[in-house]
Design a protein around this motif. Sequence first.
Motif, short mmCIF file in Angstrom:
data_model
loop_
_atom_site.label_atom_id
_atom_site.label_comp_id
_atom_site.label_asym_id
_atom_site.label_seq_id
_atom_site.Cartn_x
_atom_site.Cartn_y
_atom_site.Cartn_z
N ALA A 47 0.83 -1.21 0.00
CA ALA A 47 0.00 0.00 0.00
C ALA A 47 0.86 1.25 0.00
CB ALA A 47 -0.93 -0.01 1.22
N LEU A 48 1.91 1.24 0.81
CA LEU A 48 2.81 2.39 0.88
C LEU A 48 3.51 2.60 -0.44
CD1 LEU A 48 4.08 4.59 2.62
CD2 LEU A 48 5.85 2.94 3.28
N GLY A 49 4.01 1.49 -1.02
CA GLY A 49 4.72 1.59 -2.29
C GLY A 49 3.82 2.10 -3.40
N SER A 50 2.55 1.63 -3.42
CA SER A 50 1.63 2.07 -4.46
C SER A 50 1.23 3.52 -4.26
CB SER A 50 0.39 1.17 -4.47
OG SER A 50 0.76 -0.16 -4.81
N ALA A 51 1.02 3.91 -3.02
CA ALA A 51 0.60 5.28 -2.74
C ALA A 51 1.69 6.27 -3.13
CB ALA A 51 0.25 5.44 -1.26
N LEU A 52 2.92 5.89 -2.90
CA LEU A 52 4.05 6.77 -3.21
C LEU A 52 4.64 6.49 -4.59
CD1 LEU A 52 5.86 6.67 0.26
CD2 LEU A 52 4.29 8.41 -0.60
N ASP A 53 4.05 5.52 -5.27
CA ASP A 53 4.55 5.11 -6.59
C ASP A 53 6.00 4.67 -6.52
OD1 ASP A 53 4.25 4.54 -9.27
OD2 ASP A 53 4.82 6.54 -9.93
N ILE A 54 6.32 3.90 -5.48
CA ILE A 54 7.67 3.36 -5.32
C ILE A 54 7.69 1.96 -5.90
CG2 ILE A 54 9.47 2.69 -3.68
CD1 ILE A 54 8.97 5.69 -3.79
N LYS A 55 8.65 1.68 -6.76
CA LYS A 55 8.78 0.37 -7.38
C LYS A 55 10.07 -0.31 -6.92
CE LYS A 55 5.11 1.17 -9.80
NZ LYS A 55 3.83 0.54 -9.41
N PRO A 56 9.99 -1.58 -6.54
CA PRO A 56 11.20 -2.31 -6.17
C PRO A 56 11.95 -2.80 -7.40
CG PRO A 56 9.32 -3.76 -5.97
CD PRO A 56 8.78 -2.41 -6.38
N VAL A 57 13.25 -2.88 -7.29
CA VAL A 57 14.07 -3.58 -8.28
C VAL A 57 14.34 -4.96 -7.68
CG1 VAL A 57 16.21 -3.63 -9.60
CG2 VAL A 57 15.15 -1.43 -9.02
N LEU A 58 13.81 -6.00 -8.31
CA LEU A 58 13.98 -7.36 -7.81
C LEU A 58 15.12 -8.04 -8.55
CD1 LEU A 58 10.22 -8.42 -7.59
CD2 LEU A 58 11.68 -7.48 -5.80
N HIS A 59 15.96 -8.73 -7.80
CA HIS A 59 17.16 -9.37 -8.35
C HIS A 59 17.05 -10.88 -8.19
CE1 HIS A 59 21.76 -10.16 -7.91
NE2 HIS A 59 21.39 -10.29 -9.17
N GLY A 60 17.12 -11.62 -9.29
CA GLY A 60 17.13 -13.07 -9.26
C GLY A 60 18.52 -13.59 -9.57
N HIS A 61 19.11 -14.29 -8.60
CA HIS A 61 20.48 -14.78 -8.76
C HIS A 61 20.74 -15.86 -7.72
CE1 HIS A 61 24.83 -14.94 -9.04
NE2 HIS A 61 24.95 -14.55 -7.79
N ALA A 62 21.46 -16.91 -8.13
CA ALA A 62 21.87 -17.99 -7.22
C ALA A 62 20.70 -18.57 -6.44
CB ALA A 62 22.96 -17.48 -6.26
N GLY A 63 19.55 -18.67 -7.10
CA GLY A 63 18.39 -19.27 -6.47
C GLY A 63 17.59 -18.37 -5.57
N LYS A 64 18.00 -17.12 -5.44
CA LYS A 64 17.30 -16.19 -4.57
C LYS A 64 16.68 -15.07 -5.39
CE LYS A 64 20.48 -16.87 -0.65
NZ LYS A 64 21.43 -16.19 0.26
N THR A 65 15.53 -14.58 -4.92
CA THR A 65 14.90 -13.41 -5.53
C THR A 65 14.62 -12.42 -4.42
OG1 THR A 65 13.83 -14.84 -7.16
CG2 THR A 65 13.02 -12.59 -6.97
#
Length: 315
Positions: free
Chosen positions: A201-219
């Motif tokens: 909700a906070l991210g959408s309200a502030l229009d904050i987008k995460p950068v997700l990193h997929g590597h070595a089996g982790k996201t």
Amino acid sequence: MRIGIVVDSACDLPQDFIQQNDIVLLPITVRIGDAVLADHRDEEATLSFLHAHVAERGHEAETTPFTVNQIRDLFLSRLVIDYDHVYCMTITKTRSPIHENAMQASFAILNDYKPVRQAAGHNSPFALRVIDTQTLFAAQGVTAVEAVRMRAAGANVQHMRTKLEYLASNSHGYMIPRDLYYLRARARTKGDRSVGLLSVALGSALDIKPVLHGHAGKTEPVAKIKGFENAVEQMFKFAGNRVIAGLLTPTVCLSYGGELGEMRALPGYDRLRDICANNNVEVFESVMSLTGMVNVGKGAVVVGFAAEPHTFSVS
């Protein structure tokens, strides 16, 4: 030696590249209500399914990868005859059971292939290697592209195995999701409580987008950036900087949860393409797999490449 290349349908590569290079798919079936589609990397079918079902009810989807028996039957009916050595490269095993299914199937395949090959006139042994790409979506494409290149260059199977496993350990996928509420709804459907309502909700309200990193089996998230287009531009800029610094293979893969024309209009895209061209890096663009879209939502952008260890940074 005849070398076969197998990927699952979550691997984002252009449909024509897959067909022209005889890459074999392990399809993943997607069900949304009564609508069912086996994902064979048909971009037109994927987009039609997206517009009809994914946007509204995609978070409810059930995805079913090839079973152990289906993989076994595919190999014994076709691949052990057509090839002498096969590399099967799957989405990270931490996100899908398809790697485990392929591993289990491999034991039966290697135990049962001899009479099948002999009946087809092949008396030489057959070998199979299942490789966990340790990443997902566009980043999966990196190892597949390199396998195609090495096969065309006549590389021996041991050299290929060593290189592909090295690339899998060093493949990186970065993604910007467009709709955080969808991402949370999908996570809850799958029983993943890691995406909290308050943060969404906070991210959408502030229009904050995460950068997700997929590597070595982790996201995991590695940055938060205000504005979807700004976030994508920063991700493209970072990828361009990694190209300039030097990649482990001359490949960048891009995928988008929708029409590719929309991705190509995003800020930073042209700069990334220019940098790749100037550094002799080949770019592969594809509509995101249906499997990917039901998991991360319409409009997500992914960039994948193989590189030495690094840290995501915004400049």
